[in-house]
Design a protein around this motif. Structure first.
Motif, mmCIF file in Angstrom:
data_model
loop_
_atom_site.group_PDB
_atom_site.id
_atom_site.type_symbol
_atom_site.label_atom_id
_atom_site.label_comp_id
_atom_site.label_asym_id
_atom_site.label_seq_id
_atom_site.Cartn_x
_atom_site.Cartn_y
_atom_site.Cartn_z
ATOM 1 N N ALA A 284 -8.229 20.862 -8.087
ATOM 2 C CA ALA A 284 -7.428 21.162 -6.900
ATOM 3 C C ALA A 284 -8.289 21.854 -5.849
ATOM 4 O O ALA A 284 -9.133 22.695 -6.179
ATOM 5 N N GLU A 285 -8.090 21.499 -4.605
ATOM 6 C CA GLU A 285 -8.846 22.100 -3.507
ATOM 7 C C GLU A 285 -7.931 22.743 -2.465
ATOM 8 O O GLU A 285 -8.074 23.917 -2.151
ATOM 9 N N ASP A 286 -7.015 21.976 -1.912
ATOM 10 C CA ASP A 286 -6.128 22.488 -0.863
ATOM 11 C C ASP A 286 -4.862 23.053 -1.502
ATOM 12 O O ASP A 286 -4.014 22.306 -1.991
ATOM 13 N N ILE A 287 -4.737 24.382 -1.477
ATOM 14 C CA ILE A 287 -3.603 25.043 -2.113
ATOM 15 C C ILE A 287 -2.957 26.010 -1.124
ATOM 16 O O ILE A 287 -3.645 26.803 -0.477
ATOM 17 N N ILE A 288 -1.643 25.937 -1.026
ATOM 18 C CA ILE A 288 -0.856 26.881 -0.240
ATOM 19 C C ILE A 288 0.010 27.677 -1.206
ATOM 20 O O ILE A 288 0.663 27.108 -2.088
ATOM 21 N N LEU A 289 0.011 28.992 -1.051
ATOM 22 C CA LEU A 289 0.891 29.844 -1.842
ATOM 23 C C LEU A 289 2.184 30.088 -1.082
ATOM 24 O O LEU A 289 2.172 30.271 0.139
ATOM 25 N N LEU A 290 3.297 30.096 -1.795
ATOM 26 C CA LEU A 290 4.567 30.481 -1.208
ATOM 27 C C LEU A 290 5.040 31.789 -1.827
ATOM 28 O O LEU A 290 5.225 31.867 -3.051
ATOM 29 N N HIS A 291 5.188 32.824 -0.999
ATOM 30 C CA HIS A 291 5.857 34.035 -1.476
ATOM 31 C C HIS A 291 7.314 33.685 -1.726
ATOM 32 O O HIS A 291 7.912 32.880 -1.004
ATOM 33 N N CYS A 292 7.909 34.275 -2.743
ATOM 34 C CA CYS A 292 9.263 33.888 -3.126
ATOM 35 C C CYS A 292 9.901 35.002 -3.947
ATOM 36 O O CYS A 292 9.220 35.683 -4.715
#
Length: 457
Positions: A284-292
Motif C-alpha cells: 500500500a502506498e496512498d493511505i488516508i486516515l479517517l478520525h472516527c
C-alpha cells in the motif's frame, strides 16, 4: 433492462466451438422456453455479438476453452466493458481444478456448470442469471440511494460487502445501539444476514453508479469480498474501524495496490501505527486516515476533532473524518479543520427498519451538508496570507493617505500642521508620516489634495 418473469424472456449467447455440444445445449435451452439463442465459436465473435444494440436480458453461456481465448478472458473482457459489466456469464466446463475455476469466479461468473450436465442443472444456472438481471427490492433501494447521493452532489457512494458466515459467529450479540434500533430477538448474525447482497447485486450497483456519474465504493469485510470489489473495479478500498487489527484482511487489501481509506474508531495510536506499517509492507502506498468515534449516534462531546491534527502530525498522511453524530454541524467543522474526506451515513427515510437509519441523514440534509462543505472548502483557501484581487480594489477606498490641510506653495517645508490623514488610500501611506515631515514641496499642493511622493523632495 426488462423485468424477467420466465426463462422465455432471456436472450442467450452460446459460445461453444464444438457443434455437437452447441446443438445439445441449444436443445436444452429451447426445451426451457428460451427462443432467442445466438451461437458463436470464438471469444472475439462473442464480444462482437455482445456489442450489438437492442439485445436486452442477455446471458452468456461459454465453454472454458475457446479457439482464441479462455472463458476467463471472455468474462474479464466483459467486466471491463461498462456496457457489458452486468451481463450474466455462465461457464460450462469439465474442468474441476480450483486453480482453473477460481479465476473465473473471481472474474465475475455468476455460475459454473460442470460437464456433463443435465437440463435441471442448466435450468438452475439460468434462473440464477435471471435473478442477476432482476434486482431484488434491496437493490432497487440501493439504486435510489445512489441517485440521491448524485442529486446531493456527493463525490462517491459507499456500501458494505460481506458474507455473514465469514464475518460473525452464529451467536454473537449485537451492539447496544443495534439492540436499541432493531430489538433483542435476533443475533448479530441474523441481523446482518438479512442485509447481505449477492455478488451479482454489487455488479448491478457498480454499473448504476457508473451511469449516474458517481464513484462506487464498498467496504469489504472478508477476503472473498476484496477480490469481488477489485474485479468490479472500485478505485479505492475502505477499511472499517473494526478491521484495523485484522492483519490478514489488511494484507489482502494492500496487495491490490490501490489507494486505501482507513477508519480509526476505537483505535490507539499504536494500533494505527501498526496497521499503517503493515499495509505499507505489503504494497500500500496512498493511505488516508479517517478520525472516527464508533458510536451510533456519537455524542458531540466524544468526537474530539483535534485528534485529526494528532493523526496528521504523527503519521504524515492526509486525514479525514468519518462522522456518526446527528446532523451536519460536526462534519462541517471537520472540513474547516482540514479534513480531506468526509464519510457520512445517509438514508432515504430514517423510519426504515435497520440498525443505522436513525443515525443517518435524509437526502435533503445530505444535500445541505454537501453544499456547506463545498463552501467551507472554498473558504479554507491555500493558507497564504495576502490581499485578494478584490481587496486590492477596496484598499484604495478604505485606507488613508497623507493629505494637505492648506494650500502649500513650492519650497514650503511640511510640518505637522500642514497635513492630515484621510481617505482615499491613493497617496503616501500614513506610516511614512515621519519621513514626510521637513520635506519641501516641489509643486503647488492644494488644500485637501492627496500628497504623492513626486510632489515633495
Amino acid at each position: 433492462m426488462a423485468l424477467i418473469t420466465s426463462l422465455a424472456d432471456l436472450s442467450v449467447l452460446l459460445v461453444e466451438p464444438s457443434r455437437m455440444q452447441a446443438g445439445l445445449v441449444s436443445r436444452m435451452l429451447e426445451h426451457q422456453g428460451v427462443a432467442r439463442i445466438k451461437l458463436r465459436e470464438t471469444g472475439a465473435e462473442a464480444l462482437a455479438a455482445l456489442a450489438e444494440v437492442g439485445n436486452d436480458n442477455r446471458v452468456v453461456i461459454s465453454s472454458l476453452y475457446l479457439p482464441d481465448m479462455q472463458g476467463t478472458d471472455l468474462v474479464t473482457a466483459m467486466r471491463e466493458d461498462a456496457a457489458l459489466a452486468v451481463v450474466p456469464f455462465i461457464l460450462v466446463s469439465s474442468e474441476t481444478r480450483p486453480q482453473v475455476l477460481d479465476p473465473v469466479r473471481q472474474s465475475g461468473a455468476c455460475s459454473i456448470v460442470a460437464k456433463p450436465f443435465n437440463e435441471q442443472q442448466l435450468s438452475r444456472a439460468l434462473y440464477a442469471a435471471a435473478d442477476y438481471l432482476s434486482p431484488p427490492e434491496d437493490v432497487d433501494l440501493a439504486e435510489k440511494l445512489i441517485d440521491a447521493a448524485v442529486a446531493a452532489g456527493a463525490d462517491a457512494v459507499k456500501f458494505q460487502t460481506f458474507k455473514a458466515e465469514k464475518t460473525v459467529t452464529l451467536t454473537a450479540e449485537k451492539a447496544e445501539y443495534q439492540k436499541s434500533m432493531t430489538g433483542t430477538n435476533e443475533s448479530q448474525y441474523e441481523m446482518i444476514k438479512k442485509l447481505e447482497l449477492s455478488d451479482a447485486d454489487y455488479w448491478v450497483l457498480s454499473k448504476h453508479a457508473q451511469k449516474a456519474g458517481i464513484f462506487f465504493l464498498s467496504t469489504p469485510f472478508d477476503e472473498e469480498s476484496v477480490d469481488l470489489l477489485d474485479q468490479i473495479g472500485v478505485p479505492v478500498f475502505k477499511i472499517p474501524s473494526g478491521e484495523i487489527t485484522n492483519l490478514p484482511l489488511l494484507k489482502k487489501i494492500a496487495q491490490k495496490s490501490k489507494p486505501i481509506i482507513l477508519s480509526t474508531g476505537m483505535a490507539t495510536l499504536g494500533e494505527i501505527e501498526e496497521a499503517l506499517n503493515y499495509l505499507k509492507q505489503h504494497g500500500a502506498e496512498d493511505i488516508i486516515l479517517l478520525h472516527c468515534t464508533t458510536n451510533y449516534p456519537a455524542p458531540v462531546a466524544s468526537v474530539n476533532l483535534c485528534a485529526m491534527e494528532t493523526l496528521r502530525c504523527a503519521f504524515q498522511v492526509p486525514v479525514g473524518y468519518s462522522d456518526h453524530t446527528e446532523g451536519i454541524t460536526i462534519p462541517i467543522a471537520a472540513v474547516a479543520m482540514g479534513a480531506c474526506v468526509i464519510e457520512k451515513h445517509f438514508t432515504l427515510d430514517r423510519t426504515l427498519p435497520g440498525p443505522d437509519h436513525r443515525a443517518s441523514l435524509e437526502p435533503q440534509e445530505l444535500a445541505m451538508m454537501v453544499k456547506v462543505v463545498r463552501d467551507v472548502e472554498l473558504a479554507r483557501g491555500n493558507g497564504i496570507k495576502s490581499p485578494t484581487e478584490e481587496e486590492e480594489a477596496i484598499k484604495r477606498v478604505a485606507r488613508r493617505s497623507i493629505v494637505a490641510t492648506r494650500d502649500i506653495r513650492v519650497g514650503d517645508v511640511l510640518t505637522e500642521g500642514d497635513v492630515a490623514i484621510k481617505r482615499p488610500g491613493t497617496g503616501i501611506e500614513p506610516r511614512y508620516l515621519g519621513a514626510v515631515m521637513r520635506m519641501k514641496a516641489k509643486v503647488p499642493i492644494q488644500r485637501d489634495q492627496v500628497i504623492q511622493w513626486d510632489m515633495i523632495e
